[in-house]
Scaffold this motif. Structure first.
Motif, PDB file in Angstrom:
ATOM      1  N   THR A   1       0.845  -1.182   0.000  1.00 46.18           N
ATOM      2  CA  THR A   1       0.000   0.000   0.000  1.00 46.18           C
ATOM      3  C   THR A   1       0.889   1.244   0.000  1.00 46.18           C
ATOM      4  OG1 THR A   1      -0.094   0.307   2.407  1.00 46.18           O
ATOM      5  CG2 THR A   1      -1.620  -1.305   1.444  1.00 46.18           C
ATOM      6  N   VAL A   2       0.261   2.409  -0.110  1.00 49.84           N
ATOM      7  CA  VAL A   2       1.040   3.654  -0.106  1.00 49.84           C
ATOM      8  C   VAL A   2       1.750   3.853   1.226  1.00 49.84           C
ATOM      9  CG1 VAL A   2      -0.408   4.799  -1.817  1.00 49.84           C
ATOM     10  CG2 VAL A   2      -0.998   4.986   0.599  1.00 49.84           C
ATOM     11  N   HIS A   3       1.293   3.156   2.264  1.00 54.19           N
ATOM     12  CA  HIS A   3       1.930   3.246   3.582  1.00 54.19           C
ATOM     13  C   HIS A   3       2.942   2.122   3.810  1.00 54.19           C
ATOM     14  CE1 HIS A   3      -0.860   6.430   4.593  1.00 54.19           C
ATOM     15  NE2 HIS A   3      -1.860   5.669   4.198  1.00 54.19           N
TER      16      HIS A   3
ATOM     17  N   ASN B   1     -10.515   1.100  -2.898  1.00 54.32           N
ATOM     18  CA  ASN B   1     -10.518   2.301  -3.714  1.00 54.32           C
ATOM     19  C   ASN B   1     -10.439   3.540  -2.819  1.00 54.32           C
ATOM     20  OD1 ASN B   1     -10.938   4.057  -5.964  1.00 54.32           O
ATOM     21  ND2 ASN B   1     -13.096   4.203  -5.398  1.00 54.32           N
ATOM     22  N   VAL B   2      -9.492   4.410  -3.101  1.00 58.47           N
ATOM     23  CA  VAL B   2      -9.345   5.672  -2.372  1.00 58.47           C
ATOM     24  C   VAL B   2      -9.432   6.798  -3.394  1.00 58.47           C
ATOM     25  CG1 VAL B   2      -7.823   7.090  -0.926  1.00 58.47           C
ATOM     26  CG2 VAL B   2      -7.911   4.612  -0.601  1.00 58.47           C
TER      27      VAL B   2
ATOM     28  N   SER C   1      -8.922  10.036  -5.719  1.00 58.37           N
ATOM     29  CA  SER C   1      -7.706  10.653  -6.240  1.00 58.37           C
ATOM     30  C   SER C   1      -7.444  11.989  -5.558  1.00 58.37           C
ATOM     31  CB  SER C   1      -7.842  10.876  -7.750  1.00 58.37           C
ATOM     32  OG  SER C   1      -8.846  11.859  -7.998  1.00 58.37           O
ATOM     33  N   GLU C   2      -6.262  12.536  -5.788  1.00 57.73           N
ATOM     34  CA  GLU C   2      -5.895  13.833  -5.216  1.00 57.73           C
ATOM     35  C   GLU C   2      -6.822  14.938  -5.715  1.00 57.73           C
ATOM     36  OE1 GLU C   2      -3.705  16.382  -2.765  1.00 57.73           O
ATOM     37  OE2 GLU C   2      -3.757  14.190  -2.881  1.00 57.73           O
TER      38      GLU C   2
ATOM     39  N   ALA D   1      -6.414  12.566   0.552  1.00 59.66           N
ATOM     40  CA  ALA D   1      -6.907  11.210   0.840  1.00 59.66           C
ATOM     41  C   ALA D   1      -5.858  10.158   0.485  1.00 59.66           C
ATOM     42  CB  ALA D   1      -8.203  10.948   0.076  1.00 59.66           C
ATOM     43  N   GLN D   2      -5.261  10.255  -0.697  1.00 56.41           N
ATOM     44  CA  GLN D   2      -4.266   9.272  -1.110  1.00 56.41           C
ATOM     45  C   GLN D   2      -3.063   9.252  -0.176  1.00 56.41           C
ATOM     46  OE1 GLN D   2      -3.834   7.047  -3.694  1.00 56.41           O
ATOM     47  NE2 GLN D   2      -5.881   7.284  -4.559  1.00 56.41           N
ATOM     48  N   GLN D   3      -2.668  10.422   0.309  1.00 59.41           N
ATOM     49  CA  GLN D   3      -1.461  10.537   1.132  1.00 59.41           C
ATOM     50  C   GLN D   3      -1.689  10.131   2.581  1.00 59.41           C
ATOM     51  OE1 GLN D   3       0.222  14.474   1.075  1.00 59.41           O
ATOM     52  NE2 GLN D   3       1.985  13.926   2.337  1.00 59.41           N
TER      53      GLN D   3
ATOM     54  N   THR E   1      -6.530   2.158   4.542  1.00 64.07           N
ATOM     55  CA  THR E   1      -7.647   1.299   4.157  1.00 64.07           C
ATOM     56  C   THR E   1      -7.612   0.043   5.016  1.00 64.07           C
ATOM     57  OG1 THR E   1      -6.446   0.007   2.487  1.00 64.07           O
ATOM     58  CG2 THR E   1      -7.397   2.116   1.769  1.00 64.07           C
TER      59      THR E   1
ATOM     60  N   TYR F   1     -10.569   4.749   4.690  1.00 62.65           N
ATOM     61  CA  TYR F   1     -11.493   4.713   3.551  1.00 62.65           C
ATOM     62  C   TYR F   1     -11.943   3.286   3.282  1.00 62.65           C
ATOM     63  CZ  TYR F   1     -11.896   9.399   1.635  1.00 62.65           C
ATOM     64  OH  TYR F   1     -12.245  10.712   1.427  1.00 62.65           O
TER      65      TYR F   1
END
Length: 504
Positions: A41-43, A159-160, A162-163, A169-171, A175, A277
């Motif tokens: 994930t982004v994290h 699903n998150v 978009s910027e 939200a993305q940053q 989830t 999210y």
């Protein structure tokens, strides 16, 4: 002899993919390979073999649901039954350690299971090059293998926005892919979404003692029976979950490390420790090169198929990546096993997506099988549908006088929980009241619904329910003494009594 390296290559190491790969070897396939690759994930969260259900879905969710259910029992119920217990609060890290240890045990057992069935496991991202070729990168070099059949079982990812849609939200948002291994307790949490994943997470976070708000756009549990969905929401509110009818429009991080959320519809800006999210999932098909080889996808990226076969005859799909399918782990497993039996063992049995039971593991669970009241009326007409109802408190909860949270009380006398159980049968009048839909909100709804789904598969009628003697005192016995219909105009809410049954 086959001109291919493999009889079957499976892309996706979740429940459906693993079940299909192992079953193929049992059905006579000589060589099977399974690809599994987890994109962090982004994290930076990632996990082992087993897919969503085992790692970031059904299994950790159910364990945390169980852990959370101990809270009201210890704090509220136990003293009423004579237990003198000192409860010092919840240790998030201890729970996460217990959950993750069990998940890792399952990861290992799945590796062993594949090896015992002689399925080759490849920890890499598989890519479809043509109808019979899959490529992957190993040690920096691209490898290719040929196969008679390809099975896509990649599932989906949350699903998150978009910027552009929701800045921040993305940053900043996590989830469900992150929650079940979160290193620090979530604290005050905002859950965005009204799906079953959103409500399940919000429910157990509330019961664990973390202030939780659910931000929803419109209705809860879209696609489920409306009365039951509203009952789930009502009970969550009475247990302490807060609901707001607005959505985030911007998320920023403060100097203190908290997240400031701006809302739509004029709702005041508010700070939270965690933003989760849960607004649906998208199929994880983007990197598979499917359209380039002729596979037709729907507008969400899911594979369009007939009897699990895509527009490319050698390429099949099961699970969450199937357009029009059901996003349920047991469905993926069953569909995968039936598919490979047709491919390798001469079977003709197709997957039946009708009357599949499911459960939502909110604090008071919701189990369902068949049609909602709304769907039945839309298909058969209001005059041809009869609905039987009973709403009552579970015996043990009523005896413990479990209380609503303060914010859910209307006045000083409004203390005890509303009747927490709702029993509902949706019946078709023109077919001797054949049961079209089974619905139950209450404790252990998943276990209750599983057994009754067999009766619906066999075409049971309301009279069949009436002929069965219930087990007393249980919640499930309520299905065998249903007498009040919606059309009668009578109240279906019990004023007292002994749970789901009759005391006399």
């Amino acid at each position: 002899m086959s001109s291919y390296d493999y009889d079957l290559v499976v892309i996706g190491g979740g429940s459906g993919g693993m079940a299909a790969a192992k079953e193929a070897m049992l059905c006579g396939a000589k060589k099977v390979a399974l690809f599994d690759f987890v994109k962090p994930t982004v994290h930076g969260t990632k996990w082992g073999l087993g897919g969503t259900c085992v790692n970031v879905g059904c299994i950790p969710k159910k364990l945390m649901h169980y852990a959370a259910s101990m809270g009201p029992a210890l704090h509220g119920d136990a003293p009423h039954f004579g237990w003198n217990i000192e409860v010092k609060g919840h240790d998030w890290n201890a729970m996460i350690d217990a959950v993750q240890q069990y998940v890792k045990k399952l990861n290992f057992s799945y590796r062993v299971g594949l090896r015992s069935k002689k399925v080759e496991y490849i920890n890499a991202l598989g890519r479809v090059e043509d109808p019979h070729t899959v490529s992957y990168v190993k040690n920096g070099e691209t490898q290719k293998l040929s196969t008679k059949y390809i099975l896509i079982a990649v599932g989906g990812r949350p699903n998150v926005p978009s910027e552009e849609e929701v800045p921040g939200a993305q940053q900043y948002a996590i989830t469900s892919d992150d929650l079940f291994s979160l290193k620090t307790s979530p604290g005050k949490t905002l859950v965005v979404g009204a799906s079953y994943i959103a409500l399940e997470c919000a429910g157990f976070l509330t019961e664990l003692g973390y202030p939780t708000t659910v931000a929803v756009r419109s209705i809860l549990l879209r696609g489920f029976d409306r009365q039951c969905a509203e009952k789930v929401g009502q009970m969550m509110q009475e247990m302490g979950t807060r609901f707001v009818r607005a959505l985030p429009t911007r998320i920023t991080k403060t100097t203190s490390g908290k997240f400031q959320v701006e809302f739509s519809d004029g709702l005041p800006t508010e700070e939270f420790d965690t933003i989760l999210y849960a607004t649906g999932r998208l199929p994880d098909t983007q990197l598979l090169n499917l359209e380039a080889v002729g596979v037709k996808l729907d507008d969400k990226g899911k594979i369009i198929a007939t009897c699990e076969q895509s527009s490319v005859p050698s390429l099949f799909v099961v699970g969450d990546a199937l357009s029009g399918g059901l996003e349920l782990t047991p469905v993926a497993i069953k569909a995968g096993e039936l598919l490979v039996r047709r491919l390798f063992a001469g079977s003709t049995v197709q997957m039946d997506y009708h009357l599949v039971p499911t459960a939502v593991f909110t604090p008071f669970e919701y189990g369902a099988c068949g049609m909602s009241e709304e769907a039945a009326i839309e298909k058969y007409g209001q005059a041809n549908v009869e609905v039987y109802l009973f709403e009552f408190p579970t015996l043990e909860i009523a005896a413990a006088h479990r209380a609503k949270v303060l914010s859910a009380r209307v006045n000083e006398a409004d203390v005890e929980l509303s009747p927490n159980s709702l029993t509902k049968l949706v019946c078709l009048k023109s077919e001797n009241e054949r049961v079209l839909g089974f619905h139950f909100v209450g404790m252990n709804a998943g276990e209750i619904t599983q057994g009754y789904s067999l009766a619906l598969k066999l075409g049971c009628k309301k009279s069949d329910f009436d002929s069965v003697v219930g087990i007393h005192p249980t919640d499930a016995e309520s299905f065998h003494s249903l007498a009040i219909t919606r059309s009668s105009g009578e109240s279906w809410v019990a004023a007292g009594g002994c749970g789901g049954g009759k005391c006399g």
